[in-house]
Design a protein around this motif. Structure first.
Motif, PDB file in Angstrom:
ATOM      1  N   LYS A 144       1.000  -1.244   0.069  1.00 29.65           N
ATOM      2  CA  LYS A 144      -0.138   0.005   0.036  1.00 29.65           C
ATOM      3  C   LYS A 144       0.855   1.160   0.138  1.00 29.65           C
ATOM      4  O   LYS A 144       0.500   2.359  -0.416  1.00 29.65           O
ATOM      5  CB  LYS A 144      -0.900  -0.033   1.252  1.00 29.65           C
ATOM      6  N   PHE A 145       2.014   1.169   0.572  1.00 32.96           N
ATOM      7  CA  PHE A 145       2.918   2.434   0.895  1.00 32.96           C
ATOM      8  C   PHE A 145       4.331   2.210  -0.152  1.00 32.96           C
ATOM      9  O   PHE A 145       5.167   2.364   0.328  1.00 32.96           O
ATOM     10  CB  PHE A 145       2.980   2.755   2.192  1.00 32.96           C
ATOM     11  N   PRO A 146       4.223   2.533  -1.289  1.00 33.70           N
ATOM     12  CA  PRO A 146       5.387   2.184  -2.343  1.00 33.70           C
ATOM     13  C   PRO A 146       6.500   3.090  -2.111  1.00 33.70           C
ATOM     14  O   PRO A 146       7.487   3.074  -2.257  1.00 33.70           O
ATOM     15  CB  PRO A 146       4.879   1.893  -3.747  1.00 33.70           C
ATOM     16  N   SER A 147       5.925   4.509  -1.706  1.00 34.91           N
ATOM     17  CA  SER A 147       6.917   5.582  -1.632  1.00 34.91           C
ATOM     18  C   SER A 147       8.032   5.295  -0.266  1.00 34.91           C
ATOM     19  O   SER A 147       9.136   5.652  -0.590  1.00 34.91           O
ATOM     20  CB  SER A 147       6.176   6.946  -1.161  1.00 34.91           C
ATOM     21  N   LEU A 148       7.463   4.416   0.493  1.00 34.87           N
ATOM     22  CA  LEU A 148       8.323   4.184   1.613  1.00 34.87           C
ATOM     23  C   LEU A 148       8.927   2.580   1.696  1.00 34.87           C
ATOM     24  O   LEU A 148       9.946   2.420   2.174  1.00 34.87           O
ATOM     25  CB  LEU A 148       7.370   4.343   3.142  1.00 34.87           C
ATOM     26  N   SER A 149       8.138   1.921   0.944  1.00 34.46           N
ATOM     27  CA  SER A 149       8.734   0.298   0.912  1.00 34.46           C
ATOM     28  C   SER A 149       9.369  -0.010  -0.515  1.00 34.46           C
ATOM     29  O   SER A 149      10.236  -0.792  -0.522  1.00 34.46           O
ATOM     30  CB  SER A 149       7.677  -0.469   1.137  1.00 34.46           C
ATOM     31  N   ALA A 150       8.855   0.798  -1.461  1.00 35.86           N
ATOM     32  CA  ALA A 150       9.561   0.242  -2.888  1.00 35.86           C
ATOM     33  C   ALA A 150      10.848   1.080  -3.289  1.00 35.86           C
ATOM     34  O   ALA A 150      11.159   2.054  -2.736  1.00 35.86           O
ATOM     35  CB  ALA A 150       8.501   0.604  -3.993  1.00 35.86           C
ATOM     36  N   PRO A 151      11.603   0.794  -4.294  1.00 33.13           N
ATOM     37  CA  PRO A 151      12.739   1.545  -4.782  1.00 33.13           C
ATOM     38  C   PRO A 151      12.399   2.979  -5.263  1.00 33.13           C
ATOM     39  O   PRO A 151      11.306   3.126  -5.795  1.00 33.13           O
ATOM     40  CB  PRO A 151      13.367   0.942  -5.974  1.00 33.13           C
ATOM     41  N   GLU A 152      13.143   3.995  -4.613  1.00 29.24           N
ATOM     42  CA  GLU A 152      12.756   5.296  -5.068  1.00 29.24           C
ATOM     43  C   GLU A 152      13.829   5.732  -6.117  1.00 29.24           C
ATOM     44  O   GLU A 152      15.101   5.585  -5.909  1.00 29.24           O
ATOM     45  CB  GLU A 152      13.254   6.177  -3.799  1.00 29.24           C
ATOM     46  N   PRO A 153      13.349   5.890  -7.313  1.00 27.79           N
ATOM     47  CA  PRO A 153      14.175   6.230  -8.487  1.00 27.79           C
ATOM     48  C   PRO A 153      15.153   7.291  -8.311  1.00 27.79           C
ATOM     49  O   PRO A 153      16.092   7.447  -8.788  1.00 27.79           O
ATOM     50  CB  PRO A 153      13.145   6.596  -9.749  1.00 27.79           C
ATOM     51  N   ALA A 154      14.569   8.408  -7.620  1.00 26.19           N
ATOM     52  CA  ALA A 154      15.490   9.671  -7.417  1.00 26.19           C
ATOM     53  C   ALA A 154      16.808   9.422  -6.322  1.00 26.19           C
ATOM     54  O   ALA A 154      17.594  10.393  -6.545  1.00 26.19           O
ATOM     55  CB  ALA A 154      14.547  10.935  -6.691  1.00 26.19           C
ATOM     56  N   TYR A 155      16.832   8.115  -5.701  1.00 24.91           N
ATOM     57  CA  TYR A 155      17.934   7.823  -5.001  1.00 24.91           C
ATOM     58  C   TYR A 155      18.370   6.315  -5.479  1.00 24.91           C
ATOM     59  O   TYR A 155      18.911   5.718  -4.579  1.00 24.91           O
ATOM     60  CB  TYR A 155      17.567   7.871  -3.552  1.00 24.91           C
ATOM     61  N   HIS A 156      18.517   6.281  -6.699  1.00 23.33           N
ATOM     62  CA  HIS A 156      19.213   5.125  -7.251  1.00 23.33           C
ATOM     63  C   HIS A 156      18.441   3.767  -6.431  1.00 23.33           C
ATOM     64  O   HIS A 156      19.238   2.669  -6.341  1.00 23.33           O
ATOM     65  CB  HIS A 156      20.785   5.198  -6.986  1.00 23.33           C
ATOM     66  N   GLY A 157      17.267   3.765  -6.429  1.00 22.17           N
ATOM     67  CA  GLY A 157      16.745   2.667  -5.924  1.00 22.17           C
ATOM     68  C   GLY A 157      16.418   2.434  -4.355  1.00 22.17           C
ATOM     69  O   GLY A 157      15.993   1.388  -3.993  1.00 22.17           O
ATOM     70  N   LEU A 158      16.957   3.250  -3.676  1.00 23.66           N
ATOM     71  CA  LEU A 158      16.910   3.307  -2.051  1.00 23.66           C
ATOM     72  C   LEU A 158      15.554   3.130  -2.010  1.00 23.66           C
ATOM     73  O   LEU A 158      14.676   3.600  -2.150  1.00 23.66           O
ATOM     74  CB  LEU A 158      17.623   4.409  -1.640  1.00 23.66           C
ATOM     75  N   ARG A 159      15.347   2.080  -0.853  1.00 24.62           N
ATOM     76  CA  ARG A 159      14.003   1.713  -0.159  1.00 24.62           C
ATOM     77  C   ARG A 159      13.972   2.493   1.069  1.00 24.62           C
ATOM     78  O   ARG A 159      15.064   2.064   2.131  1.00 24.62           O
ATOM     79  CB  ARG A 159      13.870   0.254  -0.142  1.00 24.62           C
ATOM     80  N   PHE A 160      13.208   3.386   1.305  1.00 22.12           N
ATOM     81  CA  PHE A 160      12.913   4.258   2.661  1.00 22.12           C
ATOM     82  C   PHE A 160      13.044   3.568   4.013  1.00 22.12           C
ATOM     83  O   PHE A 160      13.802   3.466   4.806  1.00 22.12           O
ATOM     84  CB  PHE A 160      12.274   5.481   2.645  1.00 22.12           C
ATOM     85  N   HIS A 161      12.176   2.403   4.019  1.00 26.33           N
ATOM     86  CA  HIS A 161      11.935   1.632   5.056  1.00 26.33           C
ATOM     87  C   HIS A 161      12.931   0.702   5.294  1.00 26.33           C
ATOM     88  O   HIS A 161      13.575   0.449   6.583  1.00 26.33           O
ATOM     89  CB  HIS A 161      10.503   0.998   5.100  1.00 26.33           C
ATOM     90  N   GLU A 162      13.526  -0.104   4.155  1.00 26.09           N
ATOM     91  CA  GLU A 162      14.628  -1.029   4.325  1.00 26.09           C
ATOM     92  C   GLU A 162      15.633  -0.333   4.945  1.00 26.09           C
ATOM     93  O   GLU A 162      16.492  -0.814   5.718  1.00 26.09           O
ATOM     94  CB  GLU A 162      14.973  -1.584   3.122  1.00 26.09           C
ATOM     95  N   THR A 163      15.799   1.059   4.482  1.00 23.61           N
ATOM     96  CA  THR A 163      17.238   1.654   4.690  1.00 23.61           C
ATOM     97  C   THR A 163      17.327   2.367   6.131  1.00 23.61           C
ATOM     98  O   THR A 163      18.043   2.163   6.901  1.00 23.61           O
ATOM     99  CB  THR A 163      17.559   2.572   3.786  1.00 23.61           C
ATOM    100  N   PHE A 164      16.210   3.015   6.396  1.00 27.57           N
ATOM    101  CA  PHE A 164      15.950   3.886   7.408  1.00 27.57           C
ATOM    102  C   PHE A 164      15.230   3.384   8.735  1.00 27.57           C
ATOM    103  O   PHE A 164      15.135   3.837   9.692  1.00 27.57           O
ATOM    104  CB  PHE A 164      15.681   5.310   7.134  1.00 27.57           C
TER     105      PHE A 164
END
Length: 428
Positions: A234-254
């Protein structure tokens, strides 16, 4: 700073340290646009979110950072994002959660400007809101569908002073796998800490009680750090790869700070709803006396509400701190230190009498604000809620025969005397 300190200590010290360059004890106003990088590698690491630091004041600023940490600490959250206003905070809170076609469940008892923002403005993003009486938990559950991304309520609703059952709404949100967002502006963390009751996010208009002196606008979003953003798609902005940061996943990373980092790295970067450092400084100074002010606000509000309830010129008073209020028992659980200082009362004589009352007051200020040290009044139906239909006004607690009071910290007898003489004129 250790969270084992008491509230009165944390409201003064949390987030702040003596300035390392000068030894200044009060948090300086870092009135700067940008920050010098140590070298090229340092700059690259900051822009890549591999290192925490300061780049540009649209994103982060040392004065604003202290304020964010202080508010997060007082609310029991892991982090906070400060922004330009309470309305900005609401959009910033929704931004990582929503997308075209998605919706939120919103209480019918919200500030009129919030109802307008949710019913009209967010449509331009392709979002929508379903307004539900959040006292009816079955109705809330029934309104949730596959596109629902959050439930939104106020702790103490503006303008009517109604108190939301935060633990019950949190259970509904948890069962649906969505966050509960609570606007805690009217209560402040001194009266209520929604995160301890199950809220995922807490928003504030720091313009109001947190600053407390009517000088600056601002907003904040506090992240509980407790929601699993990766539990569903439901929340891809936080769980899916972020194109603007080379695929970083915010929840996985932070991890627990995923929402906070997204709010800065994406929200402030692209929406630009930035709090200025001077405004943050004023709010920091206001928070230092928050508990002292709120204690007086509540004591005055209780005394004024009791006087109004016994006045024959008044039809009813909505203050949840009165035993006659249907929200009295709930208020004892949600806000055990008091039901705040915001409520409404109905004047016999209707719309015309309300207008006459507002125009006849001396001590009160007729302004579109609340949470000031000064006592404030407004006729919501003709101002903050005028965009709504009469049916919506009544549902929001802003009927045409009602005025809203924000009780200040003046002498309570002086507040009552001013209301007394104005009511005499309004109902003559």
């Amino acid at each position: 700073m250790s969270k084992s300190y008491g509230f009165d200590t944390l409201q003064i010290h949390a987030g702040a340290r003596p300035d390392p360059a000068t030894g200044a004890r009060q948090t300086p106003i870092y009135q700067t646009t940008a920050y010098v990088f140590r070298d090229a590698d340092h700059a690259a690491a900051l822009f890549n979110l591999q290192e925490v630091g300061y780049i540009y004041s649209r994103l982060t600023n040392p004065t604003v950072a202290v304020l964010g940490e202080r508010i997060a600490t007082l609310e029991g959250g892991v982090g906070a994002v400060c922004c330009s206003s309470g309305h900005a905070a609401q959009i910033m809170a929704l931004f990582p959660l929503m997308g075209p076609g998605r919706n939120i469940i919103a209480s019918t008892r919200l500030y009129g400007g919030t109802i307008t923002q949710f019913s009209q403005t967010i449509k331009r993003f392709g979002w929508s809101a379903k307004f539900v009486d959040t006292d009816d938990l079955d109705a809330v559950k029934a309104a949730i569908d596959d596109d629902t991304r959050a439930i939104f309520c106020e702790t103490i609703a503006n303008p009517g002073g109604y108190v939301s059952d935060i633990p019950a709404l949190a259970k509904v949100a948890d069962a649906a796998g969505i966050p509960l967002i609570v606007d805690n502006t009217s209560a402040t963390p001194w009266l209520c800490r929604p995160i301890e009751m199950g809220a995922t996010l807490v928003v504030h208009s720091t313009t109001k009680y947190l600053t407390g002196n009517g000088t600056v606008t601002g907003g904040a979003i506090v992240d509980s750090g407790k929601f699993d953003w990766s539990a569903s798609a439901k929340f891809p902005s936080l769980s899916a790869p972020e194109p603007a940061y080379h695929g970083l996943r915010f929840h996985e990373t932070f991890g627990a700070l995923a929402f906070t980092f997204h709010g800065i790295a994406i929200g402030l970067r692209d929406l630009g709803m930035t709090m200025n450092p001077q405004g943050a400084h004023y709010t920091l100074m206001g928070i230092e006396t928050l508990s002292l002010r709120m204690e007086r606000h509540v004591a005055n509000a209780r005394k004024v509400a009791e006087w109004l309830e016994n006045d024959p010129r008044v039809e009813f008073v909505t203050y949840a701190g009165l035993p006659s209020s249907p929200y009295y028992e709930r208020a004892q659980k949600i806000c055990p230190k008091g039901a705040g200082a915001l409520f409404t009362f109905a004047v016999k004589g209707g719309y015309a009498a309300c207008v006459k009352l507002v125009d006849s007051l001396d001590l009160f200020s007729n302004v579109a604000n609340l949470g000031d040290t000064r006592s404030l009044i407004i006729h919501s139906a003709s101002t903050t809620h005028r965009q709504l239909t009469e049916e919506q006004q009544i549902a929001a607690g802003a009927a045409p025969n009602v005025v809203r009071l924000s009780i200040g910290i003046e002498d309570a007898d002086d507040i009552i005397a001013d209301l007394d003489q104005a009511l005499a004129k309004a109902t003559a």
